[in-house]
Design a protein around this motif. Sequence first.
Motif, PDB file in Angstrom:
ATOM      1  N   VAL A   1       2.587  15.473   7.413  1.00 45.91           N
ATOM      2  CA  VAL A   1       1.941  16.604   6.744  1.00 45.91           C
ATOM      3  C   VAL A   1       0.913  17.186   7.703  1.00 45.91           C
ATOM      4  O   VAL A   1       0.186  16.433   8.371  1.00 45.91           O
TER       5      VAL A   1
ATOM      6  N   GLU B   1      -1.229   8.933  -2.306  1.00 45.01           N
ATOM      7  CA  GLU B   1      -1.094   7.618  -2.938  1.00 45.01           C
ATOM      8  C   GLU B   1      -2.178   7.453  -3.977  1.00 45.01           C
ATOM      9  O   GLU B   1      -3.086   8.282  -4.085  1.00 45.01           O
TER      10      GLU B   1
ATOM     11  N   PHE C   1      -3.422  15.231  -0.137  1.00 48.74           N
ATOM     12  CA  PHE C   1      -3.615  16.033   1.070  1.00 48.74           C
ATOM     13  C   PHE C   1      -3.669  17.483   0.646  1.00 48.74           C
ATOM     14  O   PHE C   1      -2.876  17.919  -0.194  1.00 48.74           O
TER      15      PHE C   1
ATOM     16  N   LYS D   1       4.749   1.272  -2.443  1.00 50.11           N
ATOM     17  CA  LYS D   1       4.655   2.708  -2.112  1.00 50.11           C
ATOM     18  C   LYS D   1       5.976   3.432  -2.338  1.00 50.11           C
ATOM     19  O   LYS D   1       5.989   4.634  -2.585  1.00 50.11           O
TER      20      LYS D   1
ATOM     21  N   ASN E   1       7.728  12.606   5.754  1.00 52.51           N
ATOM     22  CA  ASN E   1       7.459  13.736   6.649  1.00 52.51           C
ATOM     23  C   ASN E   1       5.982  13.801   7.009  1.00 52.51           C
ATOM     24  O   ASN E   1       5.127  13.536   6.165  1.00 52.51           O
TER      25      ASN E   1
ATOM     26  N   ILE F   1      -2.290  18.212   7.878  1.00 47.89           N
ATOM     27  CA  ILE F   1      -3.383  18.024   6.917  1.00 47.89           C
ATOM     28  C   ILE F   1      -4.583  18.918   7.235  1.00 47.89           C
ATOM     29  O   ILE F   1      -5.079  18.929   8.361  1.00 47.89           O
TER      30      ILE F   1
ATOM     31  N   GLY G   1      -5.027   1.947   6.244  1.00 46.10           N
ATOM     32  CA  GLY G   1      -4.281   2.410   7.411  1.00 46.10           C
ATOM     33  C   GLY G   1      -3.480   1.320   8.112  1.00 46.10           C
ATOM     34  O   GLY G   1      -2.668   1.607   8.986  1.00 46.10           O
TER      35      GLY G   1
ATOM     36  N   VAL H   1       5.997   9.546   9.286  1.00 40.92           N
ATOM     37  CA  VAL H   1       5.042   8.461   9.087  1.00 40.92           C
ATOM     38  C   VAL H   1       5.811   7.335   8.404  1.00 40.92           C
ATOM     39  O   VAL H   1       6.472   7.565   7.393  1.00 40.92           O
TER      40      VAL H   1
ATOM     41  N   VAL I   1       0.606   1.587   8.288  1.00 44.28           N
ATOM     42  CA  VAL I   1       1.012   2.986   8.474  1.00 44.28           C
ATOM     43  C   VAL I   1       1.163   3.236   9.970  1.00 44.28           C
ATOM     44  O   VAL I   1       0.265   2.906  10.746  1.00 44.28           O
TER      45      VAL I   1
ATOM     46  N   PHE J   1     -12.021  11.029   8.119  1.00 44.26           N
ATOM     47  CA  PHE J   1     -11.622   9.725   8.656  1.00 44.26           C
ATOM     48  C   PHE J   1     -12.150   9.446  10.045  1.00 44.26           C
ATOM     49  O   PHE J   1     -12.353  10.348  10.846  1.00 44.26           O
TER      50      PHE J   1
HETATM   51  P1  ADP Z   1      -3.396   3.333   3.244  1.00 44.94           P
HETATM   52  O1  ADP Z   1      -2.796   2.822   1.979  1.00 44.94           O
HETATM   53  O2  ADP Z   1      -3.386   2.295   4.325  1.00 44.94           O
HETATM   54  O3  ADP Z   1      -4.719   3.996   3.051  1.00 44.94           O
HETATM   55  P2  ADP Z   1      -2.234   5.991   3.554  1.00 44.94           P
HETATM   56  O4  ADP Z   1      -0.904   6.316   2.988  1.00 44.94           O
HETATM   57  O5  ADP Z   1      -3.405   6.557   2.810  1.00 44.94           O
HETATM   58  O6  ADP Z   1      -2.349   4.428   3.771  1.00 44.94           O
HETATM   59  O7  ADP Z   1      -2.288   6.501   5.035  1.00 44.94           O
HETATM   60  C1  ADP Z   1      -3.433   6.308   5.865  1.00 44.94           C
HETATM   61  C2  ADP Z   1      -3.773   7.605   6.579  1.00 44.94           C
HETATM   62  O8  ADP Z   1      -2.674   8.026   7.386  1.00 44.94           O
HETATM   63  C3  ADP Z   1      -3.996   8.770   5.620  1.00 44.94           C
HETATM   64  O9  ADP Z   1      -5.308   8.780   5.128  1.00 44.94           O
HETATM   65  C4  ADP Z   1      -3.692   9.952   6.534  1.00 44.94           C
HETATM   66  O10 ADP Z   1      -4.795  10.241   7.372  1.00 44.94           O
HETATM   67  C5  ADP Z   1      -2.548   9.444   7.379  1.00 44.94           C
HETATM   68  N1  ADP Z   1      -1.250   9.840   6.750  1.00 44.94           N
HETATM   69  C6  ADP Z   1      -0.612   9.201   5.744  1.00 44.94           C
HETATM   70  N2  ADP Z   1       0.514   9.844   5.395  1.00 44.94           N
HETATM   71  C7  ADP Z   1       0.608  10.917   6.198  1.00 44.94           C
HETATM   72  C8  ADP Z   1       1.555  11.993   6.324  1.00 44.94           C
HETATM   73  N3  ADP Z   1       2.653  12.067   5.573  1.00 44.94           N
HETATM   74  N4  ADP Z   1       1.305  12.942   7.264  1.00 44.94           N
HETATM   75  C9  ADP Z   1       0.208  12.874   8.054  1.00 44.94           C
HETATM   76  N5  ADP Z   1      -0.702  11.898   7.978  1.00 44.94           N
HETATM   77  C10 ADP Z   1      -0.529  10.929   7.071  1.00 44.94           C
END
Ligand code: ADP
Length: 383
Positions: free
Chosen positions: A183, A268, A257, A111, A181, A185, A157, A147, A160, A211
């Motif tokens: 976000v 991602e 997002f 990542k 940071n 969303i 998830g 995050v 994370v 989700f």
């Molecule tokens: P994974 O690869 O496990 O799916 P993600 O990077 O998609 O990981 O993160 C999982 C979830 O966490 C996202 O779908 C979102 O809901 C939340 N998330 C991830 N990054 C952020 C962020 N920068 N700000 C707010 N929520 C986030």
Amino acid sequence: MDIDPHIFTGQRVIGILGGGQLGQMMLQAGASLNLAFHVLDPSAQAPSRHLCTKFVQGDFNHEGQVVKFGQACDILTVEIEHVSLEALNKLASMGKEVHPSPQVLATIADKGLQKQFYEKHGFPTAPFRLVDGREPLYSHQEWLPAVQKLRKGGYDGKGVVVLKGLQDVDRAFDAPCVLENLVDIQKELSFVVARSKTGQIAAYPPAELVFDPRYNLVDYLVSPARIEPVLAEMGTEMAMEIANKLDLVGLLAVEMFLDTQGDLLVNEMAPRPHNSGHHTIEGNVTSQFEQHLRAILGLPLGSTQARGHSVMFNLIAGEGAEGPAIYQGMQEVLAIAGTHTHLYGKALAKPGRKMGHVTVVDEKLETALEKAIHLKNILIVRA
Ligand code: ADP
């Protein structure tokens, strides 16, 4: 480019690293074109085991095992990005076709490298820092709340965690991470595109992901997404541009997002068929699985047009569902028109495990949503 006629006689073998549900659905799509597949997976019970020409039980992270597996194949692809890149590089140097390329897999499996790629090419993404463990978080206090994401190995998830401040450092991962940071969303979107080895590119209408906070898994998905056409167009162009910049061959799912300011940020990506494209099996003219195969074989890409409104939800084993799986409510579900149920054949249920999915396609979004919400309540995986 001329198409190799031996593809359709089973004389060219496509090797898939990973034999889970994504592999299973790829095999289902390939069966209509009489394609031959070998599958490598560590589990003797892998969902793909019955549908391939040859199933090899083994570790897709083990260089020697992957090289041995790949030598019997002509074209290699993946259903997971955490595989032995050393082995894929060796196989590529032996003249095997590897799609997506080991370089693309290396960028996407980390990542941190993904975020640097977005930054380098000017794709909007949440501001971030790379941090090597828990201790350095103390010198990044000004970055909290944030995050924290494991650079490698996270999925669904897992990997994370939200850190509100230094009081949360005990809960932080002690491994190389991205500190990103938070976000604000508004919506989570997925843009699935395919890029063929001929350079042809095609994009699906975006999907909108809702989700389930309990498991951090997609609760349900709506496609086409309920967003302004101009945003759909912007995201689609961005996803296609990412595929071009990566020189990707195959399918690419780009998760974005939409923030509360109305801006799109790349979160991602995954270089393979993706959970957010399951609805394309019945909801679009060409499924993402067939499209991935078309792309890696250099066949013309299929139409991505939507056949209506799709709502897809994952069938997730509930609390306490630990053991051999029982699907409750199938009789009623199968009696409802316009619903398509996919069971992945996982022998054992575990709370939070994806056991299947259901797609509802309808001319009207409201009808599809109503049916899907009803089905979600009656279709239960227990043990
Ligand atoms: P994974 O690869 O496990 O799916 P993600 O990077 O998609 O990981 O993160 C999982 C979830 O966490 C996202 O779908 C979102 O809901 C939340 N998330 C991830 N990054 C952020 C962020 N920068 N700000 C707010 N929520 C986030």
